[in-house]
Design an enzyme around this catalytic site. Sequence first.
Site, PDB file in Angstrom:
ATOM      1  N   LYS A   1       0.874  -1.171   0.000  1.00  0.00           N
ATOM      2  CA  LYS A   1       0.000   0.000   0.000  1.00  0.00           C
ATOM      3  C   LYS A   1       0.912   1.221   0.000  1.00  0.00           C
ATOM      4  O   LYS A   1       1.259   1.755   1.054  1.00  0.00           O
ATOM      5  CB  LYS A   1      -0.920  -0.007   1.214  1.00  0.00           C
ATOM      6  CG  LYS A   1      -2.033   1.026   1.125  1.00  0.00           C
ATOM      7  CD  LYS A   1      -3.061   0.848   2.221  1.00  0.00           C
ATOM      8  CE  LYS A   1      -4.170   1.895   2.112  1.00  0.00           C
ATOM      9  NZ  LYS A   1      -5.008   1.707   0.911  1.00  0.00           N
ATOM     10  N   ALA A  32      -5.440   3.869  -2.894  1.00  0.00           N
ATOM     11  CA  ALA A  32      -6.060   4.578  -1.777  1.00  0.00           C
ATOM     12  C   ALA A  32      -7.335   5.225  -2.291  1.00  0.00           C
ATOM     13  O   ALA A  32      -7.309   5.912  -3.323  1.00  0.00           O
ATOM     14  CB  ALA A  32      -5.111   5.640  -1.216  1.00  0.00           C
ATOM     15  N   GLY A  33      -8.441   5.003  -1.604  1.00  0.00           N
ATOM     16  CA  GLY A  33      -9.704   5.548  -2.079  1.00  0.00           C
ATOM     17  C   GLY A  33     -10.118   4.923  -3.398  1.00  0.00           C
ATOM     18  O   GLY A  33      -9.977   3.725  -3.607  1.00  0.00           O
TER      19      GLY A  33
END
Length: 225
Positions: free
Chosen positions: A38, A119-120
């Site tokens: 991530k 992310a998102g």
Amino acid sequence: MKKRFFVTGTDTDAGKTYFTVGLLLAAKRAGLKAMGLKPVAAGAEMIEGAWRNQDAHQIMQANSVQLAYEQVNPVLLEAAIAPHIAAQQEQRLVTAARLEGFIKGALLLPHELALVEGAGGWRVPLNDREMLSDVARSLGYPVVLVVNMKLGCINHAVLTAESIIRDGLNLAGWVANSADSQMPCYEENLQTLKSILPAPLMGELSYAQSVEVVEQEFDNLLSNL
């Protein structure tokens, strides 16, 4: 043969980390060398005596390829807000090239499966010129779309799929995730998505099931990659 995927979602809390962690654990059960990354995460908390992002920490623990936290999540932003705003508040510049370098550095380690989690949603700004989708485009990996099965998901899923394809990437498939509860008319919505989205349904992740059921769902997903 190495398999690498970029994992995105229809929105924040669509279930990207749930999918990533579950698939990594399935790979571990299958004896595969798998890693999840991530590269940028917003929202830091004290975990085991260090500032970490909860999602990235879960991914690190699920990896069968041992990585330091800083390799899993090289850019950690303190506030749980949009990454570009969090970076501005911290007076940091997050660029697509820098994130791509971190990712490719971690992927030098031997592995059979790699999942790079965004992310998102797909169009998340990194700075005033670049978006996280620019990182995915530079990497060129097939994309898995996690669809949060709730009211409005058809519009979100179709627009995201169109953006992925317009960016020249292969939408490898999509996953139907019941993140909070089973939505009304779930089957009808699922069939609509199956008929509209230009990629196969890789699997369904159900809400509040037993450990055995959850593991079987992810084992099935792994076989569909």
